[in-house]
Design a protein around this motif. Structure first.
Motif, PDB file in Angstrom:
ATOM      1  N   THR A  92       0.848  -1.193   0.000  1.00 22.75           N
ATOM      2  CA  THR A  92       0.000   0.000   0.000  1.00 22.75           C
ATOM      3  C   THR A  92       0.882   1.241   0.000  1.00 22.75           C
ATOM      4  O   THR A  92       2.086   1.165   0.221  1.00 22.75           O
ATOM      5  CB  THR A  92      -0.885   0.027   1.262  1.00 22.75           C
ATOM      6  OG1 THR A  92      -0.032   0.132   2.406  1.00 22.75           O
ATOM      7  CG2 THR A  92      -1.740  -1.226   1.370  1.00 22.75           C
ATOM      8  N   GLU A  93       0.251   2.371  -0.210  1.00 22.37           N
ATOM      9  CA  GLU A  93       0.991   3.648  -0.204  1.00 22.37           C
ATOM     10  C   GLU A  93       1.649   3.868   1.159  1.00 22.37           C
ATOM     11  O   GLU A  93       2.769   4.364   1.256  1.00 22.37           O
ATOM     12  CB  GLU A  93       0.035   4.799  -0.536  1.00 22.37           C
ATOM     13  CG  GLU A  93       0.742   6.114  -0.779  1.00 22.37           C
ATOM     14  CD  GLU A  93      -0.226   7.259  -1.041  1.00 22.37           C
ATOM     15  OE1 GLU A  93       0.226   8.425  -0.963  1.00 22.37           O
ATOM     16  OE2 GLU A  93      -1.419   6.987  -1.304  1.00 22.37           O
ATOM     17  N   GLY A  94       0.946   3.452   2.231  1.00 17.50           N
ATOM     18  CA  GLY A  94       1.472   3.621   3.584  1.00 17.50           C
ATOM     19  C   GLY A  94       2.757   2.840   3.809  1.00 17.50           C
ATOM     20  O   GLY A  94       3.692   3.339   4.446  1.00 17.50           O
ATOM     21  N   VAL A  95       2.811   1.605   3.289  1.00 16.47           N
ATOM     22  CA  VAL A  95       4.015   0.778   3.434  1.00 16.47           C
ATOM     23  C   VAL A  95       5.169   1.418   2.684  1.00 16.47           C
ATOM     24  O   VAL A  95       6.298   1.499   3.189  1.00 16.47           O
ATOM     25  CB  VAL A  95       3.782  -0.660   2.888  1.00 16.47           C
ATOM     26  CG1 VAL A  95       5.005  -1.522   3.150  1.00 16.47           C
ATOM     27  CG2 VAL A  95       2.558  -1.294   3.519  1.00 16.47           C
ATOM     28  N   GLU A  96       4.891   1.877   1.460  1.00 16.59           N
ATOM     29  CA  GLU A  96       5.941   2.504   0.644  1.00 16.59           C
ATOM     30  C   GLU A  96       6.467   3.786   1.293  1.00 16.59           C
ATOM     31  O   GLU A  96       7.672   4.048   1.288  1.00 16.59           O
ATOM     32  CB  GLU A  96       5.404   2.782  -0.765  1.00 16.59           C
ATOM     33  CG  GLU A  96       5.196   1.499  -1.558  1.00 16.59           C
ATOM     34  CD  GLU A  96       4.404   1.694  -2.836  1.00 16.59           C
ATOM     35  OE1 GLU A  96       3.950   2.840  -3.080  1.00 16.59           O
ATOM     36  OE2 GLU A  96       4.211   0.710  -3.575  1.00 16.59           O
ATOM     37  N   LYS A  97       5.562   4.567   1.887  1.00 17.90           N
ATOM     38  CA  LYS A  97       5.978   5.807   2.565  1.00 17.90           C
ATOM     39  C   LYS A  97       6.879   5.492   3.757  1.00 17.90           C
ATOM     40  O   LYS A  97       7.879   6.177   3.999  1.00 17.90           O
ATOM     41  CB  LYS A  97       4.740   6.581   3.040  1.00 17.90           C
ATOM     42  CG  LYS A  97       4.122   7.465   1.973  1.00 17.90           C
ATOM     43  CD  LYS A  97       2.980   8.276   2.569  1.00 17.90           C
ATOM     44  CE  LYS A  97       2.375   9.218   1.521  1.00 17.90           C
ATOM     45  NZ  LYS A  97       1.176   9.910   2.054  1.00 17.90           N
ATOM     46  N   LEU A  98       6.495   4.446   4.526  1.00 24.67           N
ATOM     47  CA  LEU A  98       7.291   4.054   5.692  1.00 24.67           C
ATOM     48  C   LEU A  98       8.683   3.595   5.259  1.00 24.67           C
ATOM     49  O   LEU A  98       9.696   3.987   5.841  1.00 24.67           O
ATOM     50  CB  LEU A  98       6.575   2.940   6.466  1.00 24.67           C
ATOM     51  CG  LEU A  98       7.248   2.473   7.764  1.00 24.67           C
ATOM     52  CD1 LEU A  98       7.278   3.595   8.789  1.00 24.67           C
ATOM     53  CD2 LEU A  98       6.519   1.248   8.340  1.00 24.67           C
ATOM     54  N   ARG A  99       8.733   2.759   4.222  1.00 26.40           N
ATOM     55  CA  ARG A  99      10.025   2.273   3.689  1.00 26.40           C
ATOM     56  C   ARG A  99      10.891   3.440   3.223  1.00 26.40           C
ATOM     57  O   ARG A  99      12.073   3.526   3.551  1.00 26.40           O
ATOM     58  CB  ARG A  99       9.742   1.311   2.522  1.00 26.40           C
ATOM     59  CG  ARG A  99      10.967   0.735   1.839  1.00 26.40           C
ATOM     60  CD  ARG A  99      10.566   0.142   0.488  1.00 26.40           C
ATOM     61  NE  ARG A  99      10.090   1.186  -0.416  1.00 26.40           N
ATOM     62  CZ  ARG A  99       9.311   0.959  -1.477  1.00 26.40           C
ATOM     63  NH1 ARG A  99       8.906  -0.269  -1.764  1.00 26.40           N
ATOM     64  NH2 ARG A  99       8.922   1.959  -2.251  1.00 26.40           N
ATOM     65  N   ASP A 100      10.282   4.347   2.459  1.00 29.23           N
ATOM     66  CA  ASP A 100      11.055   5.433   1.850  1.00 29.23           C
ATOM     67  C   ASP A 100      11.459   6.512   2.847  1.00 29.23           C
ATOM     68  O   ASP A 100      12.473   7.200   2.644  1.00 29.23           O
ATOM     69  CB  ASP A 100      10.264   6.056   0.693  1.00 29.23           C
ATOM     70  CG  ASP A 100      10.054   5.063  -0.456  1.00 29.23           C
ATOM     71  OD1 ASP A 100      10.757   4.032  -0.473  1.00 29.23           O
ATOM     72  OD2 ASP A 100       9.179   5.314  -1.297  1.00 29.23           O
TER      73      ASP A 100
END
Length: 501
Positions: A350-358
């Motif tokens: 999800t967008e949330g996972v990608e934001k956390l990773r980045d």
């Protein structure tokens, strides 16, 4: 943090050849590191090195902190003068491409007991000081773990919540009684962890001296039948008797109509946060001590996780719950400094996972085997990579490259042949070449793909409970690896070791 442009190999120590029924930290491990050195590779990735539980899975462990003592090398114990030649000759098992865990454990238990007694019979002052220092430094997890193991053996390895109530619920008088009752077994468990630590750190140092970084693996969840849940029930979704209430898994998807019910107890993140995430901080500190970088398994679970009632028979009925996210990683960053982490971001993102990773600049994973089931916009096709990522031909959960090609449909085979401009005959080398020449900062390949092995050499089939984690290579397979071809690919892709001079 950004990792240097580099490449390496994924192989678990149990897969090394040798005469004791399973691979270990002995001389074959050093031969493997020498192979990485000769071929100018600078990464060795392993699976979790914690004690294995059900099905010998490295992802189902009795502890998130302890080491798998069956990786201790009898040859090194012999070299230290703790075992005789006759004793190690007596525990030899036939060579095989599958680990014989049961026989190996039984044999090693026997000689470890002998080595333990000799260690204390002839202990020198500096050894005693090192042993006591190890116990003191690791007290926060080690004291509970050694008692847990002593009790587990006494109760025939039955889950801790089925033990007598006084010790299951850690009543102070019971803890005192059992520590006294199992005094010798506890000292033995301390020594096993001490020896594991000494052998592993010596092996890691051997790799580091050659410019090779070792990447470890941290599963997000822990096993219910573990020292962690027994010693810290307030951090887990268990009732006052230790029975699971809420468990982990993933919902139904393309691969599974009923989802995957993993059964690990979920965390009480509010309680962990109240304690400043101290348990997680300790866990990450331990991992950064033992490894140069770590792959965080099921990274998406830190953003949101699938919550299932323990009474459910499948993972169909559950709900998404928000994870600790940046609160946890901000705390770990503050306590540990730089975070050399690879985020396992596979599956539905999800967008949330990608934001956390980045947010923390963690590189994600790219799997070449996943690249050919859609169109040219597929994230796993090398032309769509970003530099801050790690490319694999496949992981421990995938088939080998040849196995994948043999079993996939003709459409995907055709796309793979077209993309690699090849006949598909040496698809393992084509995938390795794609990964090496990609912009991904790190390229890591399972040893089976360097060896050109088929599906019979697969390490794990997710969702199955038997026949996994067994693969071992033979001396012949290792001898036949085309080292010159690897050197060539490393050189033309600018991934060679850059040693400090």
């Amino acid at each position: 943090m950004r990792f240097p442009r580099s490449c390496g190999c994924l192989v678990h120590p149990t897969s090394f050849p040798g005469k004791y029924g399973m691979g270990d930290f002995g001389f074959e491990a050093r031969k493997f590191i020498d192979f990485l050195d000769r071929t100018n590779q600078s990464i060795w990735q392993v699976l979790p090195l914690t004690p294995t539980g059900y099905g010998n899975s490295p992802y189902a462990s009795y502890s998130a902190f302890a080491g798998n003592v069956y990786l201790i090398s009898p040859d090194i114990l012999h070299k230290k003068g703790l075992l005789t030649q006759d004793e190690i000759d007596d525990i030899q098992l036939p060579y095989s491409t599958e680990a014989d865990y049961e026989a190996s454990f039984k044999n090693k238990d026997r000689v470890y007991q002998l080595a333990f007694k000799r260690f204390f019979d002839s202990i020198k002052k500096e050894e005693k000081e090192a042993f006591n220092a190890f116990k003191k430094q690791n007290k926060h997890w080690l004291d509970d773990f050694v008692l847990f193991m002593a009790c587990s053996l006494y109760y025939n390895r039955q889950p801790w919540n089925t033990w007598d109530e006084d010790i299951a619920q850690r009543k102070p008088e019971a803890l005192k009684k059992y520590r006294e009752k199992f005094k010798e077994q506890i000292e033995y468990q301390y020594w096993l962890q001490f020896e594991f630590n000494n052998q592993w750190i010596a092996l890691k140092n051997y790799a580091n001296q050659k410019g090779i970084r070792v990447i470890g693996d941290i599963p997000i969840f822990v096993d219910h039948n573990s020292a962690d849940v027994w010693a810290n029930p307030e951090y887990f979704e268990v009732d006052e008797k230790g029975n699971r209430m809420l468990v982990a898994g993933v919902p139904p998807d393309y691969f599974s109509k009923t989802g995957q019910l993993w059964g690990n107890p979920l965390y009480k993140w509010d309680k962990l946060e109240e304690d400043g995430f101290s348990w997680w901080v300790d866990r990450f500190k331990q991992m950064f001590y033992a490894f140069d970088a770590i792959r965080v398994d099921h990274f998406r679970g830190f953003n949101a996780y699938w919550e299932i009632k323990a009474s459910e028979k499948t993972a169909e009925n559950g709900r998404w719950v928000k994870g600790p996210g940046k609160k946890l990683f901000d705390t770990i960053l503050e306590q540990c400094g730089e975070l050399p982490i690879i985020a396992e971001d596979l599956g539905f993102m999800t967008e949330g996972v990608e934001k956390l990773r980045d947010k923390y600049n963690f590189p994600g994973m790219k799997i070449i085997q996943f690249a050919f089931d859609s169109d040219s916009a597929n994230d796993f096709l090398p032309h769509n990579y970003t530099p801050n990522s790690v490319v694999y031909s496949g992981t421990h959960d995938n088939d080998t490259a040849i196995g994948w090609y043999n079993s996939t449909n003709e459409t995907e085979q055709h796309k793979a042949r077209t993309y690699t401009r090849s006949s598909g005959e040496n698809i393992h080398w084509e995938f390795i070449r794609l990964g090496m020449l990609s912009v991904a900062d790190q390229a890591i390949f399972p040893l089976q793909d360097y060896m050109g092995l088929d599906e019979s050499h697969r390490m794990n089939i997710p969702g199955t409970s038997s026949g996994n984690w067994l693969w071992r290579y033979t001396y012949e397979m290792f001898k036949n690896v085309d080292e010159q071809h690897i050197q060539h690919l490393v050189e033309i892709s600018n991934r060679q070791i850059h040693r400090n001079t």
